[in-house]
Design a protein around this motif. Structure first.
Motif, PDB file in Angstrom:
ATOM      1  N   ASP A 209      35.851  43.082  16.855  1.00  0.00           N
ATOM      2  CA  ASP A 209      37.192  42.746  17.609  1.00  0.00           C
ATOM      3  C   ASP A 209      37.048  41.934  18.751  1.00  0.00           C
ATOM      4  O   ASP A 209      37.902  42.006  19.762  1.00  0.00           O
ATOM      5  CB  ASP A 209      37.713  44.137  18.062  1.00  0.00           C
ATOM      6  N   THR A 210      36.049  41.057  18.793  1.00  0.00           N
ATOM      7  CA  THR A 210      35.776  40.272  19.949  1.00  0.00           C
ATOM      8  C   THR A 210      37.073  39.205  20.474  1.00  0.00           C
ATOM      9  O   THR A 210      37.348  39.207  21.556  1.00  0.00           O
ATOM     10  CB  THR A 210      34.647  39.099  19.792  1.00  0.00           C
ATOM     11  N   GLY A 212      39.949  40.047  19.528  1.00  0.00           N
ATOM     12  CA  GLY A 212      41.406  40.943  19.252  1.00  0.00           C
ATOM     13  C   GLY A 212      42.065  40.952  18.106  1.00  0.00           C
ATOM     14  O   GLY A 212      42.903  41.327  17.793  1.00  0.00           O
ATOM     15  N   MET A 213      41.276  40.236  17.041  1.00  0.00           N
ATOM     16  CA  MET A 213      41.965  40.035  15.849  1.00  0.00           C
ATOM     17  C   MET A 213      41.353  40.897  14.773  1.00  0.00           C
ATOM     18  O   MET A 213      41.771  40.903  13.377  1.00  0.00           O
ATOM     19  CB  MET A 213      41.680  38.600  15.424  1.00  0.00           C
ATOM     20  N   LEU A 215      41.937  44.104  13.676  1.00  0.00           N
ATOM     21  CA  LEU A 215      43.012  44.932  12.944  1.00  0.00           C
ATOM     22  C   LEU A 215      43.550  43.901  12.005  1.00  0.00           C
ATOM     23  O   LEU A 215      43.729  44.148  10.837  1.00  0.00           O
ATOM     24  CB  LEU A 215      43.878  45.596  13.610  1.00  0.00           C
ATOM     25  N   SER A 246      32.998  41.836  22.164  1.00  0.00           N
ATOM     26  CA  SER A 246      33.593  43.256  21.907  1.00  0.00           C
ATOM     27  C   SER A 246      32.897  44.071  20.827  1.00  0.00           C
ATOM     28  O   SER A 246      32.162  43.341  20.062  1.00  0.00           O
ATOM     29  CB  SER A 246      35.059  43.377  21.823  1.00  0.00           C
ATOM     30  N   LEU A 256      44.249  54.720  11.714  1.00  0.00           N
ATOM     31  CA  LEU A 256      45.745  54.696  12.228  1.00  0.00           C
ATOM     32  C   LEU A 256      46.615  53.728  11.469  1.00  0.00           C
ATOM     33  O   LEU A 256      47.598  53.991  10.818  1.00  0.00           O
ATOM     34  CB  LEU A 256      45.897  54.755  13.749  1.00  0.00           C
ATOM     35  N   MET A 257      46.184  52.715  11.414  1.00  0.00           N
ATOM     36  CA  MET A 257      47.029  51.589  10.545  1.00  0.00           C
ATOM     37  C   MET A 257      46.962  51.752   9.084  1.00  0.00           C
ATOM     38  O   MET A 257      48.152  51.881   8.593  1.00  0.00           O
ATOM     39  CB  MET A 257      46.344  50.245  10.938  1.00  0.00           C
ATOM     40  N   GLY A 290      42.295  50.170  20.704  1.00  0.00           N
ATOM     41  CA  GLY A 290      43.877  49.709  21.044  1.00  0.00           C
ATOM     42  C   GLY A 290      44.702  50.949  20.879  1.00  0.00           C
ATOM     43  O   GLY A 290      45.790  51.074  21.863  1.00  0.00           O
ATOM     44  N   SER A 291      44.424  51.934  20.025  1.00  0.00           N
ATOM     45  CA  SER A 291      45.412  52.842  19.729  1.00  0.00           C
ATOM     46  C   SER A 291      45.256  54.197  20.236  1.00  0.00           C
ATOM     47  O   SER A 291      45.874  54.985  20.284  1.00  0.00           O
ATOM     48  CB  SER A 291      45.396  53.042  18.151  1.00  0.00           C
ATOM     49  N   LYS A 293      45.129  55.727  23.426  1.00  0.00           N
ATOM     50  CA  LYS A 293      46.339  56.277  24.407  1.00  0.00           C
ATOM     51  C   LYS A 293      47.294  56.744  23.445  1.00  0.00           C
ATOM     52  O   LYS A 293      47.698  57.916  23.863  1.00  0.00           O
ATOM     53  CB  LYS A 293      46.878  55.158  25.164  1.00  0.00           C
ATOM     54  N   TRP A 294      47.803  55.958  22.404  1.00  0.00           N
ATOM     55  CA  TRP A 294      48.898  56.578  21.631  1.00  0.00           C
ATOM     56  C   TRP A 294      48.657  57.876  20.877  1.00  0.00           C
ATOM     57  O   TRP A 294      49.370  58.560  20.543  1.00  0.00           O
ATOM     58  CB  TRP A 294      49.463  55.417  20.823  1.00  0.00           C
TER      59      TRP A 294
ATOM     60  N   ARG B 211      50.164  50.570  19.292  1.00  0.00           N
ATOM     61  CA  ARG B 211      49.448  51.380  18.515  1.00  0.00           C
ATOM     62  C   ARG B 211      48.193  50.310  18.116  1.00  0.00           C
ATOM     63  O   ARG B 211      47.451  50.548  17.119  1.00  0.00           O
ATOM     64  CB  ARG B 211      50.078  51.731  17.053  1.00  0.00           C
ATOM     65  N   MET B 213      48.316  47.482  16.613  1.00  0.00           N
ATOM     66  CA  MET B 213      48.891  46.447  15.641  1.00  0.00           C
ATOM     67  C   MET B 213      49.645  45.370  15.887  1.00  0.00           C
ATOM     68  O   MET B 213      49.858  44.710  14.820  1.00  0.00           O
ATOM     69  CB  MET B 213      49.467  47.773  14.689  1.00  0.00           C
ATOM     70  N   LEU B 215      48.800  42.040  16.696  1.00  0.00           N
ATOM     71  CA  LEU B 215      48.459  41.103  16.226  1.00  0.00           C
ATOM     72  C   LEU B 215      48.545  40.903  14.609  1.00  0.00           C
ATOM     73  O   LEU B 215      49.025  39.948  13.979  1.00  0.00           O
ATOM     74  CB  LEU B 215      46.990  40.559  16.545  1.00  0.00           C
TER      75      LEU B 215
END
Lengths: 310, 310
Positions: A209-210, A212-213, A215, A246, A256-257, A290-291, A293-294, B211, B213, B215
């Motif tokens: 996930d370096t 951010g891409m 997912l 990262s 989750l996705m 990234g998910s 907290k949710w 969540r 997602m 990006l």
């Protein structure tokens, strides 16, 4: 879809993840993490590496861990960097080993001090021995999109490497974006070609996930038909040759996705977050997912519940 | 692609972002942020909101900001919640206003205290006035996938709403995942239907990263043909009705991905990070962008350079 299609998640946190953490865990801590993952329904786990404990102290005691793994419908694998590692894995009772062949010469040299030709020769030999030993082998192509030393990797190089590995008997090839450099357009481009040539069933993907891409890349590969992914609990990981990178795409983000997209991963998110909390406490590192907290809010609200079996 | 296809980024940080921060900025600080975005090549910016300064103190003084905006090939918009806001925007000299119609009744009630019917009547009336005033209007459908009060939104509801808005003269409809609830499968499903019916050129998308997602959703929409996206510098934002929600998808994440995918956003990442650093200092909030660390390393290494004009 009426019956949910399955997607397999292979958690590489206990190996690719922990190997790249500042803090080294004891084998019993690593076993506890594996048990937490199993408890969440993760059935494919890379449990460690049969490598010199001097070279990689974080993987010391992998055989002890393997000796304590439960039996059942589980798919445990261990990384092997050389023939000695292969023999140790066999003696330890592993049914599956994974080996890493970088698509670029410089990465092979840095990673395991072999040239491309030497690595391929090693991989071919292991694949041959695997057949007679009834050992399953996951052949992982590292830096399949970009190498930190040589830059972009030509798609034809990866296609040729896949051809060679399948010809040598590899049951499965893992395409790894080792340093987290690929965009979803690059993932779509390469994976659609590989799926057309080799079929989706023999291929899986490994993203970091370096940039951010992570997912977005998983989604791009799913759209190409890929139904098996590596991920690491808590987004653990990194790459010793990509400083500051990262970690792996986080298992909880991927699950989750995919769950929300209607796929059956068989993984319970509430239990999975327990595993993420455990490894965060063990390593002293915050989760990179990234998910999180949710998901935690859904657990508080009772939307996501722990498995009764836990 | 030989000539890079353009994708427009509309930075909503100075409005959707700052409106949902704990700290209220002074108009001059908000103007400085807008200037930093312009300096990075962002040409579409939501600069504020013509709303009661008592109801929304964070948007106080938007007219003062508008009076100081530079002229040129820029596309500034401001949110208007009612007719008074529309008139204030017109007096202030805005060429573009945006209005929000939630796809769910409960969200309309909570957001602007109108029923669905009242909001549609308001929107239709504004679209009529806009034509005679030569005002451009962005009609934003909020909670286009899921509402925090009513749950999943039926696709047909959104399709019907689009039909009504285009029939009323809307030049552009923005599909907003206000609480960051959609998966890329849901984005693909709805956007492919909307693009087939209305064409991609009149549609844009607005995603949140709640969540993780964000990006992946941008990529899914790009694959459907969408070429305009809202995003917020630093991943600012949230939603007052979705407590703890992460912010908008970060402009720097979106730009990095789209630039790498070969699209022309016209935005310089080194300058964009200056804007992200500025707003982080202004608000005291850390950036939520997943790519920041990596982009900063590229700046240090000289791979990403500041624009000469900066």
């Amino acid at each position: 879809m009426t019956i949910a299609e399955k997607i397999i998640i292979n958690d590489v946190g206990p190996r690719d993840g922990l190997q790249n953490q500042a803090k080294t865990l004891e084998p019993q801590q690593r076993l506890a993490l594996i048990q937490a993952l199993l408890n969440a329904g993760v059935k494919h786990i890379e449990v460690g590496s049969f490598v010199s404990p001097i070279a990689v102290p974080a993987m010391r005691g992998t055989a002890d861990i393997v000796a304590q793994l439960p039996t059942g419908d589980f798919h445990f694998s261990a990384l092997i960097p050389n023939f000695k590692g292969y023999e140790l894995a066999k003696v330890a009772g592993m049914n599956t080993v994974s080996l890493v062949i970088a698509a670029s010469n410089s990465m092979n040299k840095k990673n395991i001090n072999m040239s491309n030709a030497e690595v391929l020769s090693f991989a071919t030999e292991v694949l041959g021995r695997s057949r007679s030993d009834s050992m399953n082998t996951l052949a992982c192509i590292a830096t399949a999109w970009e190498c930190p030393f040589e830059g972009l990797v030509a798609e034809q190089t990866v296609i040729d490497l896949c051809t060679t590995l399948f010809a040598a008997g590899a049951p499965e090839v893992v395409l790894a974006d080792t340093i987290g450099a690929a965009s979803p357009a690059q993932v779509k481009s390469l994976m659609s070609k590989l799926v057309a040539q080799f079929g989706a069933k023999r291929l899986s993907c490994h993203f970091h996930d370096t940039r951010g891409m992570g997912l977005a890349n998983v989604y791009a590969a799913v759209e190409c038909g890929i139904r098996k992914f590596d991920a690491a609990i808590g987004g653990l990981g990194g790459c010793p040759f990509a400083p500051g990178a990262s970690g792996n795409v986080a298992t909880e983000d991927v699950v989750l996705m995919l769950n929300q997209m209607g796929y059956d991963t068989g993984i319970n998110l509430a239990n999975l977050i327990q595993a993420a909390d455990l490894v965060a406490a063990q390593t002293g590192s915050l989760t990179n997912a990234g998910s999180t907290k949710w998901i935690k809010r859904q657990i508080e609200k009772g939307v996501f519940k722990l498995n009764a079996s836990s």
